[in-house]
Design a protein around this motif. Structure first.
Motif, PDB file in Angstrom:
ATOM      1  N   PRO A 190      71.075  17.860  10.044  1.00  0.00           N
ATOM      2  CA  PRO A 190      70.754  19.255   9.714  1.00  0.00           C
ATOM      3  C   PRO A 190      71.679  20.220  10.445  1.00  0.00           C
ATOM      4  N   ARG A 191      72.079  21.259   9.739  1.00  0.00           N
ATOM      5  CA  ARG A 191      72.949  22.269  10.331  1.00  0.00           C
ATOM      6  C   ARG A 191      72.147  23.543  10.510  1.00  0.00           C
ATOM      7  N   VAL A 192      71.454  23.628  11.618  1.00  0.00           N
ATOM      8  CA  VAL A 192      70.645  24.798  11.946  1.00  0.00           C
ATOM      9  C   VAL A 192      71.181  25.396  13.232  1.00  0.00           C
ATOM     10  N   LEU A 193      71.581  26.641  13.161  1.00  0.00           N
ATOM     11  CA  LEU A 193      72.072  27.346  14.337  1.00  0.00           C
ATOM     12  C   LEU A 193      70.978  28.266  14.850  1.00  0.00           C
ATOM     13  N   PRO A 222      76.728  32.899   0.168  1.00  0.00           N
ATOM     14  CA  PRO A 222      75.615  33.840   0.000  1.00  0.00           C
ATOM     15  C   PRO A 222      75.082  34.303   1.353  1.00  0.00           C
ATOM     16  N   GLU A 223      74.955  35.616   1.510  1.00  0.00           N
ATOM     17  CA  GLU A 223      74.457  36.148   2.775  1.00  0.00           C
ATOM     18  C   GLU A 223      72.964  35.916   2.891  1.00  0.00           C
ATOM     19  N   GLN A 224      72.540  35.433   4.042  1.00  0.00           N
ATOM     20  CA  GLN A 224      71.112  35.228   4.300  1.00  0.00           C
ATOM     21  C   GLN A 224      70.635  36.203   5.360  1.00  0.00           C
ATOM     22  N   MET A 225      69.369  36.585   5.256  1.00  0.00           N
ATOM     23  CA  MET A 225      68.771  37.519   6.198  1.00  0.00           C
ATOM     24  C   MET A 225      67.531  36.891   6.797  1.00  0.00           C
ATOM     25  N   LEU A 238      72.865  26.576   7.948  1.00  0.00           N
ATOM     26  CA  LEU A 238      74.269  26.682   7.542  1.00  0.00           C
ATOM     27  C   LEU A 238      74.669  25.391   6.833  1.00  0.00           C
ATOM     28  N   SER A 239      74.270  25.293   5.584  1.00  0.00           N
ATOM     29  CA  SER A 239      74.406  24.038   4.851  1.00  0.00           C
ATOM     30  C   SER A 239      75.799  23.811   4.286  1.00  0.00           C
ATOM     31  N   LYS A 240      76.617  24.855   4.182  1.00  0.00           N
ATOM     32  CA  LYS A 240      77.919  24.716   3.533  1.00  0.00           C
ATOM     33  C   LYS A 240      79.066  24.833   4.531  1.00  0.00           C
TER      34      LYS A 240
END
Length: 276
Positions: A190-193, A222-225, A238-240
């Motif tokens: 998993p890519r979690v920051l 795509p911007e995430q909030m 941050l999956s990509k």
């Protein structure tokens, strides 16, 4: 001919208004986020968007310029910071392998904005709470003056070894502190920051944090909030692969009794890095 000139003036006015409303951010964007030991990192300082710079940043605006490497934090001579045309370049020598943190902090400036431009900026740059307060108080048609300062970081991986300097608190008026190293993710995992938003050294709860960027081919991510929790921590998926930024703006209303010609004060923070 007169109609053409009028149309041209209107078009230019709209372009200027759009630039004012959208060209706000400041990012450190290294040409390469992965470099060999004992080399050089060439950093583009983007004063505008994550893709382009609308203006250079002069040295006299620098409050701090720092690099955290394998030997700790070093304050950098500002002669390494070179304005050029609409952009700015920063050349950073690196030594041993590790995860390096680059940081720059700017002194405050003041800007006057028309009501429409100010509202547009609040809506697009992650300030919905300030916009809602303006609406509730019936101030959407009011022009405003803002004092702002910008504080930026980038993470660069030198060689293969990881180091802990990535999470150093630089003491900026606003900053994003990564709590895990984005260059330490394992393939397939998993890519979690996790990042902590700090303003004047204190965690900021319920703060809007935005994340986005570009893929290696240049396509927009795509911007995430998200919002921070009670400890000021935001979690971002941050999956990509690509070049990423994380950012926030903390804006507060200046009390009437304390006003010194401005209505709002904002403190900006950005963090950039790459995901392989």
């Amino acid at each position: 001919m007169r109609l053409f000139r009028v149309s041209l003036v209107v078009a230019l006015s709209l372009l200027v208004a759009t630039t004012i409303a959208t060209a706000h951010d400041l990012f450190l964007k290294p040409q390469a986020f992965f470099v060999a030991p004992n080399g050089t990192v060439r950093v583009a300082v983007l004063n505008g968007t994550f893709s382009s710079s609308e203006g250079s940043v002069s040295r006299d605006r620098l409050r701090d310029l720092s690099v955290v490497g394998v030997s700790g934090r070093s304050k950098i001579d500002t002669t390494a910071w070179t304005p050029a045309g609409k952009g700015t370049n920063w050349v950073v020598p690196v030594t041993g392998a590790g995860t390096y943190l680059l940081g720059a902090s700017l002194l405050p400036r003041t800007i006057a904005l028309k009501a429409k431009d100010f509202n547009s900026y609040l809506a697009s740059d992650g300030l919905p709470d300030v916009l809602a307060a303006r609406k509730q108080s019936g101030e959407l048609d009011a022009d405003r003056k803002e004092r702002y300062s910008k504080h930026v970081k980038a993470l660069v991986q030198v060689g293969d070894a990881r180091s802990d300097g990535f999470g150093t608190v630089l003491g900026y008026p606003a900053e994003l502190v990564p709590l895990n190293n984005p260059y330490d993710w394992r393939s397939g995992g998993p890519r979690v920051l996790r990042v902590r938003a700090l303003v004047d050294g204190a965690p900021v709860p319920n703060q809007v944090v935005l994340a986005g960027g570009r893929t290696s081919s240049g396509a927009r991510l795509p911007e995430q909030m998200v919002r921070t929790d009670a400890q000021g921590i935001a979690q971002l998926s941050l999956s990509k692969k690509g070049l990423w930024y994380v950012k926030f703006i903390r804006m507060v209303r200046v009390p009437a009794a304390a006003k010194d010609s401005v209505d709002y004060e904002s403190k900006w923070a950005t963090l950039t890095f790459a995901v392989k």
